[in-house]
Enzyme design. Structure first.
Site, PDB file in Angstrom:
ATOM      1  N   GLY A   1       0.846  -1.179   0.000  1.00 64.92           N
ATOM      2  CA  GLY A   1       0.000   0.000   0.000  1.00 64.92           C
ATOM      3  C   GLY A   1       0.883   1.231   0.000  1.00 64.92           C
ATOM      4  O   GLY A   1       2.051   1.155   0.424  1.00 64.92           O
TER       5      GLY A   1
ATOM      6  N   GLN B   1       3.364   9.937   1.234  1.00 68.83           N
ATOM      7  CA  GLN B   1       4.647   9.213   1.221  1.00 68.83           C
ATOM      8  C   GLN B   1       5.487   9.531  -0.005  1.00 68.83           C
ATOM      9  O   GLN B   1       6.663   9.176  -0.064  1.00 68.83           O
ATOM     10  CB  GLN B   1       4.403   7.704   1.269  1.00 68.83           C
ATOM     11  CG  GLN B   1       3.790   7.241   2.577  1.00 68.83           C
ATOM     12  CD  GLN B   1       3.663   5.737   2.586  1.00 68.83           C
ATOM     13  OE1 GLN B   1       2.662   5.194   2.168  1.00 68.83           O
ATOM     14  NE2 GLN B   1       4.701   5.059   3.048  1.00 68.83           N
TER      15      GLN B   1
ATOM     16  N   CYS C   1       6.401  -0.036   6.928  1.00 70.57           N
ATOM     17  CA  CYS C   1       5.972   1.113   6.124  1.00 70.57           C
ATOM     18  C   CYS C   1       7.175   1.566   5.315  1.00 70.57           C
ATOM     19  O   CYS C   1       8.288   1.638   5.854  1.00 70.57           O
ATOM     20  CB  CYS C   1       5.508   2.222   7.071  1.00 70.57           C
ATOM     21  SG  CYS C   1       5.046   3.746   6.236  1.00 70.57           S
ATOM     22  N   LEU C   2       6.964   1.886   4.055  1.00 65.97           N
ATOM     23  CA  LEU C   2       8.087   2.313   3.208  1.00 65.97           C
ATOM     24  C   LEU C   2       8.703   3.616   3.728  1.00 65.97           C
ATOM     25  O   LEU C   2       9.854   3.926   3.433  1.00 65.97           O
ATOM     26  CB  LEU C   2       7.640   2.477   1.751  1.00 65.97           C
ATOM     27  CG  LEU C   2       7.189   1.190   1.032  1.00 65.97           C
ATOM     28  CD1 LEU C   2       6.655   1.511  -0.357  1.00 65.97           C
ATOM     29  CD2 LEU C   2       8.312   0.165   0.947  1.00 65.97           C
TER      30      LEU C   2
ATOM     31  N   HIS D   1      -3.869   1.473   7.962  1.00 64.52           N
ATOM     32  CA  HIS D   1      -2.518   2.032   7.848  1.00 64.52           C
ATOM     33  C   HIS D   1      -2.481   3.170   6.824  1.00 64.52           C
ATOM     34  O   HIS D   1      -1.953   4.257   7.101  1.00 64.52           O
ATOM     35  CB  HIS D   1      -1.561   0.892   7.456  1.00 64.52           C
ATOM     36  CG  HIS D   1      -0.134   1.299   7.304  1.00 64.52           C
ATOM     37  ND1 HIS D   1       0.880   0.720   8.037  1.00 64.52           N
ATOM     38  CD2 HIS D   1       0.470   2.213   6.487  1.00 64.52           C
ATOM     39  CE1 HIS D   1       2.037   1.276   7.681  1.00 64.52           C
ATOM     40  NE2 HIS D   1       1.821   2.178   6.746  1.00 64.52           N
ATOM     41  N   GLU D   2      -3.055   2.923   5.629  1.00 62.23           N
ATOM     42  CA  GLU D   2      -2.958   3.928   4.551  1.00 62.23           C
ATOM     43  C   GLU D   2      -3.826   5.147   4.833  1.00 62.23           C
ATOM     44  O   GLU D   2      -3.419   6.277   4.566  1.00 62.23           O
ATOM     45  CB  GLU D   2      -3.319   3.308   3.199  1.00 62.23           C
ATOM     46  CG  GLU D   2      -2.438   2.144   2.751  1.00 62.23           C
ATOM     47  CD  GLU D   2      -0.946   2.418   2.824  1.00 62.23           C
ATOM     48  OE1 GLU D   2      -0.526   3.578   2.672  1.00 62.23           O
ATOM     49  OE2 GLU D   2      -0.194   1.448   3.070  1.00 62.23           O
TER      50      GLU D   2
ATOM     51  N   HIS E   1      -2.230   7.526   7.119  1.00 61.25           N
ATOM     52  CA  HIS E   1      -1.233   8.407   6.487  1.00 61.25           C
ATOM     53  C   HIS E   1      -1.860   9.732   6.050  1.00 61.25           C
ATOM     54  O   HIS E   1      -1.211  10.782   6.097  1.00 61.25           O
ATOM     55  CB  HIS E   1      -0.643   7.741   5.235  1.00 61.25           C
ATOM     56  CG  HIS E   1       0.558   6.876   5.488  1.00 61.25           C
ATOM     57  ND1 HIS E   1       1.730   7.361   6.017  1.00 61.25           N
ATOM     58  CD2 HIS E   1       0.776   5.555   5.251  1.00 61.25           C
ATOM     59  CE1 HIS E   1       2.621   6.372   6.097  1.00 61.25           C
ATOM     60  NE2 HIS E   1       2.065   5.262   5.642  1.00 61.25           N
TER      61      HIS E   1
END
Ligand code: NI
Length: 176
Positions: free
Chosen positions: A46, A51, A100-101, A142-143, A146
């Protein structure tokens, strides 16, 4: 299409509340295409627009994430515009080794709602609503977090978070 640079903690833009999308235009479509390509390139499941340094309410995810039969060549992704969580199950579970990236070199177990109902707009501007369970529920929580400037490290213990922050700042210092 292009691979975009991922913004990493402690970049301030990750902590901002993102702006809703007003129109689905070519610029947005290009952003989404690039986000999808970047997500697969960096082996994520995701990715949220903040990000890649864009504070707009857009996320992409891999709808086949976690499937045993997943074809590694399958680069199909789904985009959600202005997604929101309409309801969350009272029941919770622990997502194992969530990453997470944008959070470099760190993973943690995170307490998550077992299922969530999501409403969003798709690329055709249609409103969609669906229920997500298990890994998909984690990806949605999670997304969408963000987009409100919330990272998974904000949902772990203060002690663990402090330890990660220290480690990350040291890492950045050593990179200089
Ligand atoms: Ni993330």
């Amino acid at each position: 299409m292009a691979i975009l640079d991922i913004v990493t903690f402690p970049e301030p833009s990750l902590k901002k509340v993102s702006e809703p999308v007003e129109t689905i235009d070519d610029e947005l479509k290009t952003l989404i295409e690039n986000m999808g390509e970047t997500m697969f390139h960096d082996a994520g499941v995701g990715l949220a627009a903040p990000q890649v340094g864009v504070n707009r309410r857009v996320v992409v995810y891999d709808p086949n994430a976690g499937e045993e039969q997943k074809d590694p060549e399958d680069k199909t992704f789904t985009a959600l515009i202005n997604p929101e969580i309409l309801s969350k199950s009272k029941e919770t579970f622990t997502s194992e080794n969530e990453g997470c990236l944008s959070i470099v070199d760190y993973r943690s177990d995170v307490k998550r709602h077992s299922s969530v109902t999501v409403r969003a707009m798709n690329l055709d501007g249609e409103t969609i609503e669906f229920e997500a369970h298990g890994l998909m529920s984690v990806i949605m929580q999670h997304e969408i977090d963000h987009l409100d400037g919330i990272l998974f490290i904000d949902r772990i213990s203060a002690l663990k978070r402090t330890m990660y922050k220290k480690k990350r700042l040291k890492q950045l210092k050593n990179e200089q």
